[in-house]
Design a protein around this motif. Structure first.
Motif, mmCIF file in Angstrom:
data_model
loop_
_atom_site.group_PDB
_atom_site.id
_atom_site.type_symbol
_atom_site.label_atom_id
_atom_site.label_comp_id
_atom_site.label_asym_id
_atom_site.label_seq_id
_atom_site.Cartn_x
_atom_site.Cartn_y
_atom_site.Cartn_z
ATOM 1 N N LEU A 161 -13.660 5.431 -3.860
ATOM 2 C CA LEU A 161 -12.213 5.565 -3.854
ATOM 3 C C LEU A 161 -11.595 4.716 -4.811
ATOM 4 C CD1 LEU A 161 -9.407 7.025 -2.671
ATOM 5 C CD2 LEU A 161 -9.746 5.207 -0.895
ATOM 6 N N CYS A 162 -10.220 5.224 -5.759
ATOM 7 C CA CYS A 162 -9.627 4.260 -6.314
ATOM 8 C C CYS A 162 -8.423 3.782 -5.398
ATOM 9 C CB CYS A 162 -8.824 4.948 -7.585
ATOM 10 S SG CYS A 162 -10.519 5.406 -8.782
ATOM 11 N N SER A 163 -8.189 2.453 -5.181
ATOM 12 C CA SER A 163 -7.217 2.333 -4.156
ATOM 13 C C SER A 163 -5.810 2.709 -4.771
ATOM 14 C CB SER A 163 -7.339 0.741 -3.987
ATOM 15 O OG SER A 163 -6.683 -0.067 -5.201
ATOM 16 N N VAL A 164 -5.601 2.908 -5.857
ATOM 17 C CA VAL A 164 -4.207 3.280 -6.542
ATOM 18 C C VAL A 164 -3.637 4.792 -5.787
ATOM 19 C CG1 VAL A 164 -4.291 1.897 -8.622
ATOM 20 C CG2 VAL A 164 -5.210 4.436 -8.611
ATOM 21 N N THR A 165 -4.750 5.263 -5.346
ATOM 22 C CA THR A 165 -4.521 6.759 -4.708
ATOM 23 C C THR A 165 -3.522 6.406 -3.362
ATOM 24 O OG1 THR A 165 -6.681 7.312 -5.254
ATOM 25 C CG2 THR A 165 -5.846 8.503 -3.484
ATOM 26 N N TYR A 166 -3.780 5.376 -2.710
ATOM 27 C CA TYR A 166 -2.919 4.850 -1.646
ATOM 28 C C TYR A 166 -2.169 3.344 -1.758
ATOM 29 C CZ TYR A 166 -5.607 8.713 0.288
ATOM 30 O OH TYR A 166 -6.153 9.879 0.839
ATOM 31 N N ARG A 167 -1.522 3.266 -2.961
ATOM 32 C CA ARG A 167 -0.835 1.908 -3.436
ATOM 33 C C ARG A 167 0.119 1.717 -2.323
ATOM 34 N NH1 ARG A 167 0.098 4.673 -8.743
ATOM 35 N NH2 ARG A 167 -0.915 2.898 -10.038
ATOM 36 N N ARG A 168 0.440 2.463 -1.525
ATOM 37 C CA ARG A 168 1.728 2.361 -0.469
ATOM 38 C C ARG A 168 1.055 1.652 0.689
ATOM 39 N NH1 ARG A 168 5.257 7.763 -0.631
ATOM 40 N NH2 ARG A 168 3.461 8.617 -0.735
ATOM 41 N N LEU A 169 -0.040 1.799 0.606
ATOM 42 C CA LEU A 169 -0.871 1.368 1.994
ATOM 43 C C LEU A 169 -1.328 -0.138 1.899
ATOM 44 C CD1 LEU A 169 -3.052 4.327 3.365
ATOM 45 C CD2 LEU A 169 -0.717 3.621 4.202
ATOM 46 N N PRO A 170 -1.258 -1.012 2.956
ATOM 47 C CA PRO A 170 -1.939 -2.225 2.899
ATOM 48 C C PRO A 170 -3.382 -2.012 2.592
ATOM 49 C CG PRO A 170 -1.460 -1.880 5.188
ATOM 50 C CD PRO A 170 -0.759 -0.748 4.195
ATOM 51 N N ALA A 171 -4.065 -2.866 2.219
ATOM 52 C CA ALA A 171 -5.571 -2.962 1.650
ATOM 53 C C ALA A 171 -6.593 -2.391 2.733
ATOM 54 C CB ALA A 171 -5.966 -4.136 0.901
ATOM 55 N N ILE A 172 -6.029 -3.260 3.869
ATOM 56 C CA ILE A 172 -7.010 -3.120 5.122
ATOM 57 C C ILE A 172 -6.731 -1.410 5.661
ATOM 58 C CG2 ILE A 172 -5.271 -3.272 6.763
ATOM 59 C CD1 ILE A 172 -9.032 -4.622 6.974
ATOM 60 N N ILE A 184 -15.665 1.235 -3.698
ATOM 61 C CA ILE A 184 -14.047 1.296 -4.049
ATOM 62 C C ILE A 184 -13.831 0.640 -5.409
ATOM 63 C CG2 ILE A 184 -13.510 -0.928 -2.897
ATOM 64 C CD1 ILE A 184 -10.833 0.855 -1.802
ATOM 65 N N GLU A 185 -12.883 1.147 -6.146
ATOM 66 C CA GLU A 185 -12.299 0.553 -7.167
ATOM 67 C C GLU A 185 -10.969 -0.061 -6.762
ATOM 68 O OE1 GLU A 185 -11.972 1.991 -11.486
ATOM 69 O OE2 GLU A 185 -9.912 2.431 -10.842
ATOM 70 N N TRP A 186 -10.683 -1.449 -6.580
ATOM 71 C CA TRP A 186 -9.406 -2.082 -6.234
ATOM 72 C C TRP A 186 -8.600 -2.189 -7.477
ATOM 73 C CZ3 TRP A 186 -7.815 -1.885 -1.509
ATOM 74 C CH2 TRP A 186 -8.995 -2.048 -0.408
ATOM 75 N N CYS A 198 -17.077 -1.478 -6.789
ATOM 76 C CA CYS A 198 -17.716 -1.272 -8.023
ATOM 77 C C CYS A 198 -16.844 -1.474 -9.340
ATOM 78 C CB CYS A 198 -18.121 0.283 -8.002
ATOM 79 S SG CYS A 198 -16.728 1.326 -8.130
ATOM 80 N N SER A 199 -15.608 -1.633 -9.077
ATOM 81 C CA SER A 199 -14.779 -1.999 -10.254
ATOM 82 C C SER A 199 -13.357 -2.629 -9.703
ATOM 83 C CB SER A 199 -14.626 -0.761 -10.827
ATOM 84 O OG SER A 199 -13.513 -0.594 -11.906
ATOM 85 N N TYR A 200 -13.003 -3.298 -10.888
ATOM 86 C CA TYR A 200 -11.598 -3.922 -10.648
ATOM 87 C C TYR A 200 -10.752 -3.347 -11.678
ATOM 88 C CZ TYR A 200 -7.947 -7.676 -10.628
ATOM 89 O OH TYR A 200 -6.557 -8.104 -10.498
ATOM 90 N N GLY A 201 -9.730 -2.347 -11.192
ATOM 91 C CA GLY A 201 -8.911 -1.547 -11.865
ATOM 92 C C GLY A 201 -7.708 -2.365 -12.412
ATOM 93 N N SER A 202 -8.080 -3.067 -13.740
ATOM 94 C CA SER A 202 -7.085 -3.797 -14.324
ATOM 95 C C SER A 202 -6.258 -2.824 -15.120
ATOM 96 C CB SER A 202 -7.653 -4.938 -15.252
ATOM 97 O OG SER A 202 -7.929 -4.472 -16.484
ATOM 98 N N TYR A 203 -5.101 -3.503 -15.500
ATOM 99 C CA TYR A 203 -4.032 -2.869 -16.516
ATOM 100 C C TYR A 203 -4.034 -3.724 -17.773
ATOM 101 C CZ TYR A 203 -3.161 0.383 -12.950
ATOM 102 O OH TYR A 203 -3.334 1.439 -11.885
ATOM 103 N N PHE A 204 -5.095 -4.186 -18.079
ATOM 104 C CA PHE A 204 -5.177 -5.092 -19.197
ATOM 105 C C PHE A 204 -5.391 -3.907 -20.403
ATOM 106 C CE2 PHE A 204 -8.334 -6.690 -22.570
ATOM 107 C CZ PHE A 204 -7.359 -7.767 -22.972
#
Length: 279
Positions: free
Chosen positions: A30-41, A55-57, A86-92
């Motif tokens: 899962l990409c965490s941006v899918t649920y960016r309004r939810l807390p990480a936990i 997960i890609e945070w 698996c991945s850090y979803g940066s916006y670099f």
């Protein structure tokens, strides 16, 4: 991954794929941006409940590089629910003005236990980028690849409109120009592209794909259940089978956590290439 025999600009060979029975297996996540309004936990809990394993945070909300405390909290959420990052979803975006901040991005990825950093290939589409803009992005990606390699990380570009990876040809050219062993690309079906055309592009890029962002949009950005394009995803994951990539669910219908288990089941079926209607 660059197909040339040399080590490339990063100066180091990529981390070898895992050995043993899991070698080459497609991992689902899962990409965490899918649920960016939810807390990480909560994001981690939903992902684990759906039977996902990686997960890609994202750096935008859950794990900003400039907030190590938040990054640690996200790592704890992953660990609690047995999820690998698996991945850090940066916006670099690999522009000269951002380069000074990339070491912090690499440190955050390391803190998360990520295997790679997802980056963007500039801020201009390939048809409109001036030669000097393209050259600047290539130079920045080379330097980011070097920094990533120093942290034991890979780098992968988003396959996205409005960047230098907005087409198959430009993506291949960019990877060749960067010429670093630890740089690959993500893939996702281009917007409004028929299945056959999207799959033909993936087949050309397949040896250089690190992961895919899995979603079902049609037409435009209308979000459908993944099952509505299950044939596309069965074929795409069939092309990628045995290559050790990740298939990461992104932007589910309605941003609804309740549909994640259903979407994960469809993705699991596609990865197994079983006929529709079976789980």
């Amino acid at each position: 991954m660059n197909e040339k025999s040399g080590r490339g600009a990063a100066g180091r060979a990529p981390v070898p794929p895992p050995a043993g029975p899991d070698a080459g297996r497609t991992r689902l996540g899962l990409c965490s941006v899918t649920y960016r309004r939810l807390p990480a936990i909560e994001v981690a809990r939903y992902a684990a409940h759906a039977g996902l394993e990686v997960i890609e945070w994202g750096a935008d909300v859950h794990a900003p590089a400039e907030e190590p405390g938040a990054v640690r909290t996200v790592r704890e959420a992953s660990d609690r629910y047995g999820l690998a990052c698996c991945s850090y979803g940066s916006y670099f975006r690999a522009t000269p003005g951002e380069l000074a901040g990339f070491p912090a991005v690499a440190r955050a990825a390391t803190l998360l236990g990520a295997e790679r950093v997802r980056v963007w290939a500039g801020a201009t589409g390939s048809r409109y980028a001036l030669p000097e803009q393209r050259h600047a992005t290539v130079r920045c990606l080379r330097e980011a690849a070097r920094i990533a390699a120093d942290h034991g990380l890979g780098l992968a570009t988003e396959f996205h409109g409005g960047t230098l990876t907005d087409s198959l040809a430009s993506t291949v050219r960019l990877l060749d120009e960067v010429d670093a062993d630890n740089v690959r690309t993500y893939w996702q079906p281009p917007l409004d592209t028929p299945d056959e055309e999207a799959l033909a592009g993936l087949a050309e890029l397949v040896d250089r794909v690190a992961a895919v962002h899995a979603f079902s949009w049609w037409p435009g950005n209308t979000r459908l259940p993944l099952a509505d394009r299950e044939g596309l995803w069965s074929a795409a994951l069939g092309l990628l089978a045995g290559r050790g990539v990740e298939a990461l669910l992104e932007f589910v219908p309605g941003d609804d956590p309740a549909v994640l288990t259903r979407e994960a089941a469809t993705l699991r079926r596609a990865a197994a290439r079983t006929p529709p209607g079976r789980t």
